[in-house]
Design an enzyme around this catalytic site. Structure first.
Site, PDB file in Angstrom:
ATOM      1  CD  GLN A 129       0.814  -8.591  -2.713  1.00 49.36           C
ATOM      2  OE1 GLN A 129       1.603  -9.205  -3.399  1.00 49.36           O
ATOM      3  NE2 GLN A 129      -0.423  -8.397  -3.071  1.00 49.36           N
ATOM      4  CE  LYS A 158       3.093  -2.324  -4.565  1.00 49.65           C
ATOM      5  NZ  LYS A 158       2.885  -2.011  -3.143  1.00 49.65           N
ATOM      6  CG  ASP A 172      -1.790  -1.235   1.307  1.00 46.00           C
ATOM      7  OD1 ASP A 172      -2.286  -1.669   0.258  1.00 46.00           O
ATOM      8  OD2 ASP A 172      -1.907  -1.788   2.409  1.00 46.00           O
TER       9      ASP A 172
HETATM   10  P1  IMP Z   1      -2.771 -12.773   1.411  1.00 44.69           P
HETATM   11  O1  IMP Z   1      -1.599 -12.599   0.502  1.00 44.69           O
HETATM   12  O2  IMP Z   1      -4.036 -12.210   0.841  1.00 44.69           O
HETATM   13  O3  IMP Z   1      -2.956 -14.166   1.908  1.00 44.69           O
HETATM   14  O4  IMP Z   1      -2.487 -11.893   2.732  1.00 44.69           O
HETATM   15  C1  IMP Z   1      -1.355 -12.146   3.553  1.00 44.69           C
HETATM   16  C2  IMP Z   1      -0.951 -10.869   4.275  1.00 44.69           C
HETATM   17  O5  IMP Z   1      -0.495  -9.914   3.322  1.00 44.69           O
HETATM   18  C3  IMP Z   1      -2.092 -10.194   5.033  1.00 44.69           C
HETATM   19  O6  IMP Z   1      -1.560  -9.554   6.178  1.00 44.69           O
HETATM   20  C4  IMP Z   1      -2.594  -9.146   4.054  1.00 44.69           C
HETATM   21  O7  IMP Z   1      -3.220  -8.062   4.692  1.00 44.69           O
HETATM   22  C5  IMP Z   1      -1.287  -8.736   3.410  1.00 44.69           C
HETATM   23  N1  IMP Z   1      -1.466  -8.252   2.033  1.00 44.69           N
HETATM   24  C6  IMP Z   1      -1.700  -8.985   0.926  1.00 44.69           C
HETATM   25  N2  IMP Z   1      -1.783  -8.196  -0.150  1.00 44.69           N
HETATM   26  C7  IMP Z   1      -1.596  -6.939   0.285  1.00 44.69           C
HETATM   27  C8  IMP Z   1      -1.548  -5.670  -0.385  1.00 44.69           C
HETATM   28  O8  IMP Z   1      -1.656  -5.543  -1.603  1.00 44.69           O
HETATM   29  N3  IMP Z   1      -1.319  -4.599   0.425  1.00 44.69           N
HETATM   30  C9  IMP Z   1      -1.133  -4.701   1.755  1.00 44.69           C
HETATM   31  N4  IMP Z   1      -1.163  -5.871   2.414  1.00 44.69           N
HETATM   32  C10 IMP Z   1      -1.391  -6.972   1.678  1.00 44.69           C
END
Ligand code: IMP
Length: 423
Positions: A224, A16, A13
């Site tokens: 990410q 990007k 966040d």
């Molecule tokens: P997942 O990749 O959706 O399984 O999430 C795993 C962790 O990464 C969690 O803490 C999410 O909140 C964080 N996360 C995944 N994608 C993003 C993103 O694009 N921005 C911020 N945090 C993310």
């Protein structure tokens, strides 16, 4: 022509989407290399606000070609929604968007597995976006996954059935209360696949090699942030891909010696969405102000983001791991109005002062040690050149550049494309 990278250096966040959009005019190709629809890249221009999840942020520029690389995981249902939402812009998406045959598919049952896995963890849950990212990468590394290229084979539905059946047995194993109607989910999934098939599937590594050879300028767009990297992030509170520079090599098939500039992007403070350690997190009015002024809500899930001071220990780590050559500081405008700004320059780690990120950064092990700087009061959002920036912000930038040993080339002072100061 080398391939440049753009990466988030914190917990995601960082902004990007905006920066890729700003930089796109200098590139012929924008390529996403990892992650999936867990990402939410927000773009603002001409009074329009648009969020992309899987589609690269170059899609709004006339001359840029966009590639979804092999390292990305694609949910056809979300992808179709993204395509539908773009229709009103008349962008000729079909000829501007190419997809790697080696990218993996997120099945409806991957999403269900994500939900079952998180539910089974109780308080230890990761805070996943529940988009099926983890289970899809598990199938990839477990050598069971389905890829975009499989959709061109006659037996893909059989492959799908076998994998979905296995997933259903796994969901039952978790023994948690997950309600779902698979027939309904599959109807959506199969319809969306037909739409996906209207796009061009390519051998993207070969395509990028030829593009590079013919002098095309390529920007690899990360999703990410470095602290969510599966290897180098705050494991297990991470995502399931390599969000760091090396991920661009494996996620696109670009050799390490072909990487050019590594553009690292960070916020002037820190945010995190989901669970996991966050040493500089604020639970006071200052944190609330950052959240309110910075509109800190997840672009994908709408969840409020946790906020805190800039963590230079973590940022230095990300700069090193990625080999960052230039920095971009976002949301400087959000810090306007604070009398004093804090920057975490070291940790007190079990009684010792350390300046690197240790294995274990949970709150009980780590207390941040802060340097303080004078804040600025000016509204930055109308400023358009570096010489207009207040002296106190200039001092903040100088301090960071000295500590990080990398120049800050862009300072963002608002969400719009135009609110971008080049230095
Ligand atoms: P997942 O990749 O959706 O399984 O999430 C795993 C962790 O990464 C969690 O803490 C999410 O909140 C964080 N996360 C995944 N994608 C993003 C993103 O694009 N921005 C911020 N945090 C993310």
């Amino acid at each position: 022509m080398a391939v440049d990278l753009l990466l988030g250096l914190q917990w995601g966040d960082e902004g990007k989407g905006k920066i890729v959009d700003v930089l796109t005019t200098g590139y012929d190709i924008i390529a996403r290399f990892q992650g999936g629809p867990n990402a939410g890249h927000t773009l603002e221009f001409d009074g329009i606000k648009h969020v992309l999840h899987t589609i690269p942020s170059g899609i709004f520029h006339k001359n840029a070609l966009n590639i979804v690389g092999n390292g990305v995981v694609i949910d056809p249902v979300i992808f179709k929604k993204e395509l539908d939402a773009l229709k009103k812009f008349n962008l000729d998406v079909k000829s501007k968007l190419l997809i790697s045959r080696k990218a993996h598919l997120i099945l409806p049952t991957h999403r269900l597995l994500d939900a079952a896995s998180e539910a089974s963890k109780g308080k230890a849950k990761i805070g996943s976006t529940l988009k099926g990212i983890g289970p899809t990468y598990m199938d990839k590394t477990g050598r069971n996954g389905m890829r975009i290229g499989d959709l061109e084979m006659s037996d893909w539905k059989e492959k799908y059935r076998n994998l979905a059946n296995k997933h259903e047995a796994m969901i039952a194993y978790y023994n948690v209360d997950i309600q779902y109607d698979l027939a309904e989910l599959e109807k959506d999934f199969f319809e969306s696949i037909e739409e996906l098939k209207q796009l061009s599937f390519i051998d993207s590594e070969e395509y990028l090699y030829q593009a590079q050879k013919s002098g095309k300028k390529i920007l690899a767009e990360g999703a990410q942030g470095s602290l969510l990297d599966i290897d180098f992030g705050t494991y297990p509170f991470v995502t399931s891909s390599n969000t760091t520079a090396a991920g661009a090599c494996t996620g696109l098939g670009v050799a390490p010696n072909q990487i050019g500039d590594v553009k690292g992007i960070f916020k002037a403070y820190t945010t995190r969405v989901g669970s996991g350690p966050f040493p500089t997190e604020l639970f006071d009015e200052d944190g609330e102000t950052m959240a309110r002024v910075g509109n800190e809500f997840g672009a994908t899930t709408g969840r409020p983001r946790r906020c805190g001071w800039l963590d230079l220990v973590a940022l230095k780590y990300a700069v090193i791991i990625n080999g960052v050559t230039e920095l971009m500081m976002m949301k400087a405008d959000v810090l306007s109005g604070f009398d004093t700004l804090k920057i975490c320059t070291a940790y007190n780690y079990k009684g010792d002062k350390i300046e690197h990120l240790p294995f274990n950064i949970e709150a009980e092990n780590v207390t941040p040690i802060y340097s303080e700087m004078k804040g600025w009061k000016e509204d930055l959002t109308k400023m358009s050149s570096a010489d207009q920036l207040p002296d106190t912000l200039q001092a903040y930038i100088d301090f960071l550049e000295k500590e990080l040993e990398v120049p800050i080339k862009i300072v963002s002072v608002g969400p719009d494309r135009t609110q971008t100061i080049h230095r």
